[in-house]
Design a protein around this motif. Structure first.
Motif, mmCIF file in Angstrom:
data_model
loop_
_atom_site.group_PDB
_atom_site.id
_atom_site.type_symbol
_atom_site.label_atom_id
_atom_site.label_comp_id
_atom_site.label_asym_id
_atom_site.label_seq_id
_atom_site.Cartn_x
_atom_site.Cartn_y
_atom_site.Cartn_z
ATOM 1 N N SER A 25 2.836 26.192 -34.142
ATOM 2 C CA SER A 25 3.487 26.215 -32.829
ATOM 3 C C SER A 25 3.322 27.575 -32.161
ATOM 4 C CB SER A 25 4.965 25.878 -32.995
ATOM 5 O OG SER A 25 5.679 26.093 -31.791
ATOM 6 N N ARG A 26 3.568 28.644 -32.934
ATOM 7 C CA ARG A 26 3.455 29.997 -32.359
ATOM 8 C C ARG A 26 2.008 30.335 -31.998
ATOM 9 N NH1 ARG A 26 7.886 29.124 -31.748
ATOM 10 N NH2 ARG A 26 9.731 30.393 -32.144
ATOM 11 N N ASP A 27 1.064 29.871 -32.805
ATOM 12 C CA ASP A 27 -0.335 30.151 -32.495
ATOM 13 C C ASP A 27 -0.747 29.475 -31.185
ATOM 14 O OD1 ASP A 27 -2.769 31.447 -33.265
ATOM 15 O OD2 ASP A 27 -3.591 29.495 -33.760
ATOM 16 N N LEU A 28 -0.308 28.243 -30.991
ATOM 17 C CA LEU A 28 -0.634 27.549 -29.742
ATOM 18 C C LEU A 28 0.122 28.147 -28.558
ATOM 19 C CD1 LEU A 28 -0.895 23.802 -30.807
ATOM 20 C CD2 LEU A 28 -2.713 25.477 -30.441
ATOM 21 N N LEU A 29 1.332 28.667 -28.798
ATOM 22 C CA LEU A 29 2.044 29.356 -27.732
ATOM 23 C C LEU A 29 1.246 30.573 -27.272
ATOM 24 C CD1 LEU A 29 4.466 29.868 -25.905
ATOM 25 C CD2 LEU A 29 5.608 30.997 -27.834
ATOM 26 N N GLY A 30 0.625 31.281 -28.235
ATOM 27 C CA GLY A 30 -0.222 32.413 -27.861
ATOM 28 C C GLY A 30 -1.363 31.981 -26.963
ATOM 29 N N LEU A 31 -1.967 30.831 -27.274
ATOM 30 C CA LEU A 31 -3.057 30.311 -26.441
ATOM 31 C C LEU A 31 -2.554 29.958 -25.048
ATOM 32 C CD1 LEU A 31 -6.019 29.280 -26.269
ATOM 33 C CD2 LEU A 31 -5.165 27.062 -27.068
ATOM 34 N N VAL A 32 -1.383 29.337 -24.980
ATOM 35 C CA VAL A 32 -0.804 28.955 -23.693
ATOM 36 C C VAL A 32 -0.513 30.185 -22.841
ATOM 37 C CG1 VAL A 32 1.278 27.987 -22.625
ATOM 38 C CG2 VAL A 32 0.131 26.753 -24.467
ATOM 39 N N ALA B 199 -15.838 22.016 -22.644
ATOM 40 C CA ALA B 199 -15.633 23.180 -23.509
ATOM 41 C C ALA B 199 -14.156 23.537 -23.591
ATOM 42 C CB ALA B 199 -16.438 24.372 -22.980
ATOM 43 N N SER B 200 -13.469 23.535 -22.450
ATOM 44 C CA SER B 200 -12.059 23.908 -22.448
ATOM 45 C C SER B 200 -11.204 22.872 -23.136
ATOM 46 C CB SER B 200 -11.573 24.121 -21.007
ATOM 47 O OG SER B 200 -11.709 22.917 -20.260
ATOM 48 N N SER B 201 -11.664 21.620 -23.193
ATOM 49 C CA SER B 201 -10.880 20.570 -23.837
ATOM 50 C C SER B 201 -10.775 20.779 -25.336
ATOM 51 C CB SER B 201 -11.492 19.200 -23.536
ATOM 52 O OG SER B 201 -12.738 19.062 -24.181
ATOM 53 N N HIS B 202 -11.694 21.555 -25.914
ATOM 54 C CA HIS B 202 -11.656 21.807 -27.356
ATOM 55 C C HIS B 202 -11.041 23.168 -27.696
ATOM 56 C CE1 HIS B 202 -13.749 18.187 -28.312
ATOM 57 N NE2 HIS B 202 -14.835 18.531 -27.643
ATOM 58 N N GLU B 203 -10.443 23.801 -26.713
ATOM 59 C CA GLU B 203 -9.887 25.135 -26.935
ATOM 60 C C GLU B 203 -8.777 25.105 -27.988
ATOM 61 O OE1 GLU B 203 -10.323 29.068 -24.921
ATOM 62 O OE2 GLU B 203 -10.577 27.263 -23.729
ATOM 63 N N ILE B 204 -7.928 24.098 -27.936
ATOM 64 C CA ILE B 204 -6.821 23.982 -28.887
ATOM 65 C C ILE B 204 -7.364 23.794 -30.298
ATOM 66 C CG2 ILE B 204 -4.900 22.515 -29.617
ATOM 67 C CD1 ILE B 204 -4.295 22.031 -26.673
ATOM 68 N N GLU B 205 -8.332 22.883 -30.445
ATOM 69 C CA GLU B 205 -8.874 22.599 -31.773
ATOM 70 C C GLU B 205 -9.567 23.834 -32.365
ATOM 71 O OE1 GLU B 205 -9.472 20.720 -29.106
ATOM 72 O OE2 GLU B 205 -8.131 19.024 -29.534
ATOM 73 N N ARG B 206 -10.322 24.550 -31.505
ATOM 74 C CA ARG B 206 -10.991 25.769 -31.993
ATOM 75 C C ARG B 206 -9.957 26.811 -32.424
ATOM 76 N NH1 ARG B 206 -14.974 24.770 -27.928
ATOM 77 N NH2 ARG B 206 -13.759 25.972 -26.430
ATOM 78 N N ARG B 207 -8.897 26.912 -31.656
ATOM 79 C CA ARG B 207 -7.845 27.878 -31.982
ATOM 80 C C ARG B 207 -7.254 27.578 -33.362
ATOM 81 N NH1 ARG B 207 -5.498 32.229 -28.859
ATOM 82 N NH2 ARG B 207 -3.502 32.745 -29.823
ATOM 83 N N LEU B 208 -6.944 26.320 -33.594
ATOM 84 C CA LEU B 208 -6.308 25.942 -34.851
ATOM 85 C C LEU B 208 -7.256 26.084 -36.038
ATOM 86 C CD1 LEU B 208 -4.292 22.807 -33.676
ATOM 87 C CD2 LEU B 208 -3.419 25.104 -34.165
#
Length: 434
Positions: free
Chosen positions: A354-361, A5-14
């Motif tokens: 980039s900024r959206d993924l930074l928010g996730l990080v 589930a956590s491995s798809h966190e980036i894809e779901r975010r985008l």
């Protein structure tokens, strides 16, 4: 199961940021999608968003390869280029505007800024263009062409509040609009935005500002906000630049009165005055003062605090450096105006992602961990190709096998245009036979 589930966190975010259905619906509404439906919009958008970061070079051919490695069906060079239209440029601009509205990084600014709703920095940068675009994008010199990218950077959310693109001759100052949106926000300006009228409007909209004081601006001191012992030079009633060179004190902290013209009303512009605070922080190395003008109160912000606040402007300089170094947004060789716009909006779309993924990080990292902007930009860029591949699999696209794509990309395109080896063979063969 948790790891999967956590491995798809980036894809779901985008895909939550830019859902495929929404991408297709908007493309249909603005006329980007053609009737035969060969072009797949989500892969095209993601190829632009990641192609700028992951591509081996910033070329249209690189973007096409990125698209072909993501979509179900490949596009030939001609098929790809004919879809790069002014309408596509407008479509990408819409996505950038939407993306910046949606993206916000968890609070990353210092505690002293907590009292402001947001900290905003306005600035612009010049993008050098092909000289054949000099009519569309006028530059100060006739033999040149240049565009100006104007940004309103939200330091609090680590995103872009507003952006615009003009020719190089358009002054940065004209792209900043005052209004009720400034309430509770702190705006930080360099000298390009210096206007007493602008500062008055910010104050009247219950906003705050800090700006460097222009050397050509010489307001009259109406009150000293800090007492100095001994034989200090009195400043009240004097113009600030007339006396600043004679001062030796560590700080200057005074109230000044500035005269300016209001906006046009019934064909006339009336004169008005407004009182602001001017602060000077001594620069021992240069034996002078850094002078700032502001409406921030002395009770809450000491002179040294204002110097610290102004140094936040470095954030927007880092942002421009990120765009120019990480995404190579510095020079454009194309002679087509809409291609310039497509590449520019593709770079900004990369910044949105980039900024959206930074928010996730930031959300998943331990509290207190700091992510310097330039380091994050380099990290995002180095992983962009992997993210795009995972996103393709998450969205269930099945591009042609790699070998087939290699064959298509490497073969001669125009049968009537002999390649160099064929020309040499044709020339040399009769000589050998003779």
């Amino acid at each position: 199961m948790h790891n999967e589930a956590s491995s798809h966190e980036i894809e779901r975010r985008l895909t939550n940021l830019l859902p495929s259905e929404a991408l297709e619906d908007h493309a249909d509404s603005v006329g980007v999608i053609e009737r035969e439906g060969k072009l797949q919009l989500p892969p095209l958008v993601w190829s632009f968003a990641f192609g700028f970061a992951a591509g081996e070079s910033r070329t249209l051919a690189a973007f096409r390869r990125s698209y072909n490695s993501t979509a179900d069906k490949s596009l030939s060079p001609g098929g790809f280029y004919q879809r790069l239209t002014p309408t596509l440029a407008e479509y990408l601009r819409d996505l950038v505007e939407y993306g910046f509205d949606e993206v916000a990084v968890p609070h990353t600014v210092s505690e002293e800024f907590d009292r402001f709703r947001d900290v905003m920095i306005a600035d612009g940068t010049v993008l050098r263009l092909h000289e054949l675009l000099s009519e569309e994008y006028k530059a100060p010199h006739e033999e040149q062409a240049g565009a100006s990218l104007h940004l309103l950077h939200n330091v609090t959310d680590q995103t872009i509040e507003r952006f615009s693109v003009t020719d190089e001759k358009t002054h940065d100052s004209t792209e900043f609009e005052t209004g009720p949106w400034l309430e509770g926000r702190l705006a930080i300006f360099d000298l390009a935005y210096f206007k007493y009228r602008r500062f008055a409007l910010i104050d009247e909209n219950d906003g705050y500002f800090v700006s460097r004081l222009k050397k050509s601006a010489n307001p009259v001191v109406t009150d000293e906000l800090r007492e100095w012992r001994g034989r200090a030079i009195p400043l009240e009633g004097k113009q600030i630049h007339d006396v600043v060179d004679d001062l030796q004190r560590e700080y200057i902290d005074v109230e000044v009165e500035a005269e300016f013209k209001r906006g046009p009303y019934e064909g006339t512009r009336s004169l008005d005055t407004k009182r602001f605070r001017v602060v000077g922080v001594r620069n021992e190395d240069a034996d002078d003062y850094h002078l700032y003008i502001t409406n921030l109160s002395r009770e809450e912000f000491q002179p040294a605090d204002l110097a610290t606040i102004y140094r936040c402007r470095w954030q927007v300089e880092l942002l421009f450096r990120e765009l120019k170094t990480q995404y190579e947004l510095d020079e454009f060789n194309t002679t087509k105006e809409h291609i310039v716009e497509i590449l520019l909006y593709a770079a900004l779309l990369s910044l949105v992602v980039s900024r959206d993924l930074l928010g996730l990080v930031v959300e998943h990292a331990d509290e207190g961990i700091v992510f310097p902007p330039e380091r994050w930009a380099a990290t995002f860029r180095s992983h962009a190709q992997l993210i795009l591949r995972d996103l393709r699999e998450y969205l269930a696209y099945s591009p042609q096998p790699l070998l087939q794509r290699l064959i298509e990309d490497a073969q001669k395109i125009h049968q009537q245009r002999p390649i160099l080896q064929e020309q040499l063979a044709t020339t040399i063969q009769p000589t050998i036979e003779a």
